[in-house]
Design an enzyme around this catalytic site. Sequence first.
Site, PDB file in Angstrom:
ATOM      1  N   TYR A  41       0.769  -1.298  -0.264  1.00  0.00           N
ATOM      2  CA  TYR A  41       0.217   0.301  -0.146  1.00  0.00           C
ATOM      3  C   TYR A  41       1.311   0.442   0.233  1.00  0.00           C
ATOM      4  O   TYR A  41       0.525   2.061  -0.540  1.00  0.00           O
ATOM      5  CB  TYR A  41      -1.030   0.237   1.369  1.00  0.00           C
ATOM      6  CG  TYR A  41      -1.853   0.770   1.357  1.00  0.00           C
ATOM      7  CD1 TYR A  41      -3.832   1.192   0.816  1.00  0.00           C
ATOM      8  CD2 TYR A  41      -1.464   2.426   2.005  1.00  0.00           C
ATOM      9  CE1 TYR A  41      -4.224   1.948   1.286  1.00  0.00           C
ATOM     10  CE2 TYR A  41      -2.803   3.603   2.010  1.00  0.00           C
ATOM     11  CZ  TYR A  41      -3.515   3.128   1.315  1.00  0.00           C
ATOM     12  OH  TYR A  41      -4.706   4.531   1.630  1.00  0.00           O
ATOM     13  N   THR A 100     -12.032   5.108   8.954  1.00  0.00           N
ATOM     14  CA  THR A 100     -12.882   5.011   8.214  1.00  0.00           C
ATOM     15  C   THR A 100     -12.303   3.424   8.136  1.00  0.00           C
ATOM     16  O   THR A 100     -12.201   2.417   8.586  1.00  0.00           O
ATOM     17  CB  THR A 100     -11.535   5.152   7.303  1.00  0.00           C
ATOM     18  OG1 THR A 100     -10.682   4.528   6.624  1.00  0.00           O
ATOM     19  CG2 THR A 100     -11.333   6.882   6.353  1.00  0.00           C
ATOM     20  N   LYS A 158       1.780   3.992  -3.329  1.00  0.00           N
ATOM     21  CA  LYS A 158       1.369   5.767  -2.481  1.00  0.00           C
ATOM     22  C   LYS A 158       1.943   6.366  -2.370  1.00  0.00           C
ATOM     23  O   LYS A 158       2.134   7.547  -3.407  1.00  0.00           O
ATOM     24  CB  LYS A 158       0.633   5.481  -1.361  1.00  0.00           C
ATOM     25  CG  LYS A 158      -0.878   4.963  -0.857  1.00  0.00           C
ATOM     26  CD  LYS A 158      -2.045   5.616  -1.856  1.00  0.00           C
ATOM     27  CE  LYS A 158      -3.241   5.104  -1.135  1.00  0.00           C
ATOM     28  NZ  LYS A 158      -4.438   5.192  -2.635  1.00  0.00           N
TER      29      LYS A 158
END
Length: 321
Positions: free
Chosen positions: A206, A241, A210
């Site tokens: 991830y 989230t 990014k």
Amino acid sequence: MSGLPGVLDSAMDRLVVPGYSRWGYRLRRAGWPATDPEPGALRGGLAVVTGAGTGLGKATALGLARLGAAVVLVVRDEVKGRAARDEIIAAVPGAVVFVRLCDVSSLASVRRFASDLLGEFDRVDVLVHNAGTMPAKRTTSVDGHELTLATHVLGPLLLTELLRSLLVSSPDARVVFVSSGGMYTQRLRAGDPEYRDGEYRGATAYARTKRMQVALVPVLAERYRADGIGVHGMHPGWADTPGVASSLPGFHRLTRPLLRTAEEGADTVVWLAATSPVPRTGRFWHDRRERTTHYLPTTAERRADIAAFWAYCTNAAGLMP
């Protein structure tokens, strides 16, 4: 510009917890009212937000709708998309919100979605690349690419290019990549973009992709400069989230008292989409302020690495270099 002195503001980011937490956002927020987008700043415009069914994407769509934009929620799960649309309309009566299906990791799905959008709308004013994933083990897309690369890099590159004519039709088109502060820990892996070497870790994949997004923002800004399309990167800090809760349960449990709301995390995306004067294209932002893209000398890119990575991505996504 933040109301905090520049040195203090930068120190908060380097210390991570103060800058990325809800407290960092709220301290900086005190100096922002003068830079808030004008009410109705996006009235008459169209915004497209990927990964808009939950979390930062839904909060971004809500913020853009509040500023008057019609919003296309790009989702993989139609049920979540319709629920998000209903929430936005309840919060912004009269808002125009569309739900459209697209798996951003699939190049064929991106092409179908873009084709449909080209047939339905005359222009796109804001394109937000927010869709994200963090698989626990190495997984490939339907096209055979490592899933985080496909979702965070290849799909967004292809979608931006396919929507280029709609973006050109806008008087002030803006493209925003939602990155992550985790990218600061990684360098651009131009020689292994598909994460085939070493032990695979979802959080590392991830962060690597990014970093890839941030490295490509200036490349895309230059590519689209003559078209009048601005390209921006940002990171939201630590936001509470569903994606964080499911992908990083330990982190979520330990840091929950520090986490921003999704709306606080999405604030800079909405600001970049609507603020005036237009933010400088090709830059990286956090909490409405331009940020460095490197804190560690070991993560700095070489031009040759960026060129090699760009060549790989354009070939993988089927784009003209």
